[in-house]
Design an enzyme around this catalytic site. Structure first.
Site, short mmCIF file in Angstrom:
data_model
loop_
_atom_site.label_atom_id
_atom_site.label_comp_id
_atom_site.label_asym_id
_atom_site.label_seq_id
_atom_site.Cartn_x
_atom_site.Cartn_y
_atom_site.Cartn_z
N ASN A 102 -8.16 5.89 -1.09
CA ASN A 102 -7.10 7.00 -0.54
C ASN A 102 -8.03 7.82 0.51
O ASN A 102 -9.41 7.69 0.61
CB ASN A 102 -6.95 7.88 -1.89
CG ASN A 102 -7.88 8.35 -2.66
OD1 ASN A 102 -8.79 7.67 -2.88
ND2 ASN A 102 -7.60 9.50 -3.23
N GLN A 103 -7.22 8.19 1.53
CA GLN A 103 -7.90 8.74 2.71
C GLN A 103 -7.31 10.13 2.76
O GLN A 103 -6.02 10.00 3.16
CB GLN A 103 -7.57 7.81 3.84
CG GLN A 103 -8.37 6.67 4.06
CD GLN A 103 -9.94 6.61 3.94
OE1 GLN A 103 -10.39 7.61 4.75
NE2 GLN A 103 -10.56 5.87 3.21
N ALA B 194 -4.90 18.54 6.47
CA ALA B 194 -3.45 18.82 6.42
C ALA B 194 -2.94 17.72 5.36
O ALA B 194 -2.66 16.52 5.69
CB ALA B 194 -2.93 18.41 7.74
N GLU C 75 -3.35 2.31 -2.14
CA GLU C 75 -2.63 0.97 -2.26
C GLU C 75 -1.94 1.03 -0.95
O GLU C 75 -1.93 -0.39 -0.50
CB GLU C 75 -1.25 1.36 -3.29
CG GLU C 75 -1.93 1.28 -4.75
CD GLU C 75 -2.22 2.91 -5.16
OE1 GLU C 75 -2.52 3.58 -4.16
OE2 GLU C 75 -1.77 3.32 -6.45
N CYS D 289 2.20 5.73 -7.23
CA CYS D 289 2.97 6.57 -6.87
C CYS D 289 4.29 5.82 -6.45
O CYS D 289 4.24 4.62 -6.01
CB CYS D 289 2.59 7.66 -5.90
SG CYS D 289 2.57 7.06 -4.30
N CYS E 144 4.20 4.12 -2.97
CA CYS E 144 3.37 3.04 -2.86
C CYS E 144 4.10 1.77 -3.63
O CYS E 144 4.07 0.54 -3.19
CB CYS E 144 1.93 3.19 -3.61
SG CYS E 144 0.87 4.24 -2.59
N1 THU Z 1 -3.37 8.60 -4.84
C1 THU Z 1 -3.52 7.23 -4.65
O1 THU Z 1 -4.48 6.87 -3.77
N2 THU Z 1 -2.68 6.21 -5.18
C2 THU Z 1 -1.85 6.60 -6.12
O2 THU Z 1 -0.89 5.97 -6.15
C3 THU Z 1 -1.66 8.20 -6.45
C4 THU Z 1 -2.38 9.09 -5.57
C5 THU Z 1 -4.24 9.50 -4.15
C6 THU Z 1 -3.61 10.35 -3.07
C7 THU Z 1 -4.51 11.65 -3.24
O3 THU Z 1 -5.53 11.38 -2.35
C8 THU Z 1 -5.10 11.71 -4.49
O4 THU Z 1 -4.79 10.34 -5.04
C9 THU Z 1 -4.50 12.61 -5.28
O5 THU Z 1 -3.09 12.70 -5.27
#
Ligand code: THU
EC number: 3.5.4.5
Length: 161
Positions: free
Chosen positions: A63-64, A68, A76, A113, A116
């Site tokens: 996750n990046q 903002a 994913e 989520c 994704c």
């Molecule tokens: N996040 C993911 O990388 N994958 C998911 O399926 C759910 C959420 C990340 C997004 C954000 O950077 C952090 O988790 C909290 O929501």
């Protein structure tokens, strides 16, 4: 007359890491490495994803986040978009996902989520071959789905346009 539509999903629950095959445990390990490199200064929720491609190579994502908030992206999709940008014609065999909180070693359930899942479904339908999805489950377990369809029934797709 209204009737009921019963939908059956198949998800295997693996009780421990010992139940993963060699490729699965390698994919999970790479997903864990990817999680270590996540850029998540706001949530401290480190998500890692690893894709196994048909030629046996792996492609990682994490996750990046961004100040903002909506400009950030999940692990994913980072993996899938990066893979598709770099290897547009390679078949994806497996997607492994894992999560932990910063400064904790325990793994949390990695439940992708909705956005994704939608993106996974698009790539599965594009390649016309199942993508196996391996998710970290609760208490050291893993969820193994043979297809993205098991994570997103009644899915919208380009065929509906
Ligand atoms: N996040 C993911 O990388 N994958 C998911 O399926 C759910 C959420 C990340 C997004 C954000 O950077 C952090 O988790 C909290 O929501």
């Amino acid at each position: 007359m209204a009737h009921k539509l019963d939908i059956t999903l198949h998800i295997e629950v693996l009780e421990s890491v010992e139940e993963l095959n060699a490729q699965e445990s390698q994919a999970m390990q790479l997903a864990q490495e990817a999680a270590n490199d996540a850029y998540a200064p706001y949530s401290n929720y480190l998500v890692g994803a690893a894709l196994l491609l048909e030629d046996g190579t792996f492609f990682k994502g994490n996750n990046q986040e961004n100040a903002a908030y909506p400009s950030g992206l999940c692990a994913e999709r980072t993996a899938l978009f990066g893979m598709s940008a770099n290897h547009p014609n390679k078949i994806i065999k497996m997607l492994a996902v894992t999560v932990r909180r910063r400064n904790e070693t325990e793994h949390l359930p990695a439940l992708p989520c909705g956005a994704c899942r939608q993106v996974m479904a698009e790539y599965e339908s594009k390649q016309n071959e199942n993508i196996m999805v391996l998710l970290q489950g609760p208490n050291g377990t893993f969820y193994r789905c043979q297809s993205v369809r098991d994570l997103l029934p009644l899915c919208f797709s380009g065929k509906d346009l």
